[in-house]
Motif scaffolding. Structure first.
Motif, short mmCIF file in Angstrom:
data_model
loop_
_atom_site.label_atom_id
_atom_site.label_comp_id
_atom_site.label_asym_id
_atom_site.label_seq_id
_atom_site.Cartn_x
_atom_site.Cartn_y
_atom_site.Cartn_z
N ARG A 193 0.83 -1.20 0.00
CA ARG A 193 0.00 0.00 0.00
C ARG A 193 0.87 1.26 0.00
O ARG A 193 0.56 2.24 0.64
CB ARG A 193 -0.92 0.01 1.23
N VAL A 194 1.98 1.18 -0.69
CA VAL A 194 2.87 2.33 -0.79
C VAL A 194 2.89 2.81 -2.24
O VAL A 194 2.69 2.02 -3.17
CB VAL A 194 4.30 1.95 -0.35
N PRO A 195 3.08 4.10 -2.46
CA PRO A 195 3.13 4.61 -3.84
C PRO A 195 4.37 4.10 -4.55
O PRO A 195 5.44 3.95 -3.95
CB PRO A 195 3.17 6.13 -3.66
N VAL A 196 4.23 3.81 -5.84
CA VAL A 196 5.38 3.36 -6.62
C VAL A 196 6.17 4.56 -7.09
O VAL A 196 5.64 5.67 -7.23
CB VAL A 196 4.94 2.51 -7.83
N GLY A 197 7.44 4.37 -7.34
CA GLY A 197 8.28 5.44 -7.81
C GLY A 197 8.17 5.63 -9.31
O GLY A 197 7.59 4.79 -10.03
N PRO A 198 8.71 6.72 -9.83
CA PRO A 198 8.63 6.98 -11.27
C PRO A 198 9.40 5.98 -12.12
O PRO A 198 9.16 5.87 -13.32
CB PRO A 198 9.22 8.39 -11.39
#
Length: 473
Positions: A193-198
């Motif tokens: 549930r963590v945002p993914v990086g670019p």
């Protein structure tokens, strides 16, 4: 014109049409969502009481031993136990000790020991007589007393039983770093549930959530299909596999801008795909593993239990498309916190753990005594620094090196710490470096009787009985 899934029913007629969003069933009463992986670590059992450090034991001037160790020490020739200090003959020392509880596995044997004692009593066997002042009867946890015996006898007994003391160095060491992988794998799993990086690379199975607003409006939840493409109304089919998350957003904005203008766009990821990787070589549990696409090299190692004792910790290799793309040194991670080589995995990656390299051990009074795998370390001082350096109670005047020479273990070097650093004493595979502890030089005299403050007083050169009586009041 009406649009299925429109957010604003009163918007302009040239709205950007979108399909109805998937129905999400509400949570039924009495049920809850699964607990997130990153919260499961708080369900662990509360750890037992922390063991005292070497320095804490040094300051306390006591040595902690278990009841079982005391029983064994009492059977050593030339070693006795007393509840209180007493005059000793020349060559005999007295060491204060504190009795701690038995380990759980020893408690299981207690009943069988009691049965053996009862059988001896039934046979008429008598226990040996205790000498004057020696402790009689069983001791319990928390009791304290004094071990008495020659320095050689006590040092040999302590070394055999693995008891930490200034008189003997235990060589009961483990290979450094391997116990890290005894932890449950979920403690080191990537958060879901963590945002993914670019730099996240898209692949089949990833879910995209695209939202557009402004002069046009629309929202989609789209899964990348097996061909690595997605389909948008009017825009058509777009290939996205192999693109980074940042490249995807740029591409989508460019494609939609061909047909519409005056809009804003947001792209996020929903459910992420799983990937298959392979862990081979000297791994604890080699095999194929299906893991999150957010997983890194270290995450996969935890899934497979890490290297076994015959596997290297310092040259873990990541192979991709037949080429080795990363050489990962776990010591850099464990000793320095350096994760720069902990790259994100791709489907069909192979993690290969080669055989362990040359080993050397450092025992005694360093911050992390252990057996270490060598990789570029050439001197004894480099090995000691890798073990965290000397601790506070290390005796810098005595460092010893044992080496295998002509198939025999021999002491080949003994000197002080400054000499070890300056002369760059060479290190060879199989060496055992020992760092001894300072020993308190208790030069005291004791006075008792008709005085105000009886007890022990520090002795100095030229001290007389008059001086002692004056200090004691």
């Amino acid at each position: 014109m009406q649009s299925m899934g429109q957010r604003n029913q009163g918007s302009s007629p040239n709205m950007f049409l979108s399909p109805q969003l998937p129905y999400r069933r509400p949570v039924e009463p009495g049920r809850s969502f699964p607990e997130p992986t990153d919260l499961q670590q708080y369900r662990r059992t509360i750890p037992s009481e922390e063991k005292p450090s070497d320095y804490e034991l040094f300051v306390s001037e006591k040595i902690e031993i278990t009841e079982t160790q005391l029983d064994v020490l009492r059977n050593f020739q030339g070693i006795t136990f007393s509840n209180s200090p007493r005059p000793l003959p020349p060559g005999i020392i007295s060491i204060p000790v504190r009795i701690v509880g038995r380990p759980e596995k020893e408690m299981r044997l207690e009943k069988s020991d009691m049965r053996d004692k009862q059988e001896k009593q039934e046979k008429g066997e008598k226990p040996r007589e205790a000498m004057q002042g020696e402790a009689r009867g069983p001791l319990r946890e928390g009791d304290a007393g004094y071990l008495e015996g020659s320095l050689d006898a006590i040092a040999a007994a302590f070394k055999l039983l693995g008891i930490k003391s200034p008189y003997a160095i235990t060589t009961d060491l483990k290979q450094f770093g391997y116990d890290l992988f005894r932890q449950p794998p979920y403690l080191f799993a990537p958060g879901d549930r963590v945002p993914v990086g670019p730099d996240y690379v898209l692949g089949p199975g990833d879910e995209l959530r695209i939202t557009i607003w402004g002069k046009i409006e629309g929202a989609w939840d789209i899964v990348v299909d097996r061909d690595g493409t997605i389909a948008l109304p009017k825009i058509g089919v777009i290939g996205v596999t192999g693109l980074t998350f940042q490249e995807l957003k740029t591409l989508l904005y460019k494609e939609i801008s061909k047909y519409y203008n005056g809009f804003e766009m947001n792209v996020s990821l929903g459910r992420l795909r799983s990937i298959k990787v392979y862990l081979v070589g000297n791994a604890q549990r080699p095999g194929a593993y299906t893991i999150s696409s957010l997983s890194t090299l270290v995450n996969a190692l935890f899934e497979g239990g890490g290297p076994n004792k015959n596997g290297s910790m310092r040259d873990i290799q990541l192979k991709r498309n037949g080429e080795t793309v990363v050489h990962f040194d776990l010591y850099e991670f464990l000793l320095k916190g350096d994760k720069r080589s902990d790259v994100r995995l791709m489907p069909e990656d192979v993690i290969f753990i080669p055989p362990v390299g040359p080993l050397a051990a450092v025992a005694g009074n360093v911050n992390t005594p252990a057996v270490y795998e060598l990789k570029g370390e050439k001197t004894v001082s480099q090995l000691i620094e890798m073990a965290g350096g000397l601790n506070t109670i290390a005796f810098q005047g005595r460092i010893q090196v044992e080496r295998i020479v002509e198939n025999r273990r021999q002491t080949v070097f003994e000197s002080d710490w400054e000499t070890v650093k300056e002369s760059e004493v060479p290190l060879e595979p199989g060496d055992i470096v020992k760092v001894f502890q300072v020993v308190q030089d208790r030069r005291v005299v004791r006075i008792s009787g008709a005085i105000q403050r009886e007890g022990e007083y520090g002795f100095r050169q030229g001290m007389s009985v008059k001086d002692l009586v004056s200090m004691s009041g």
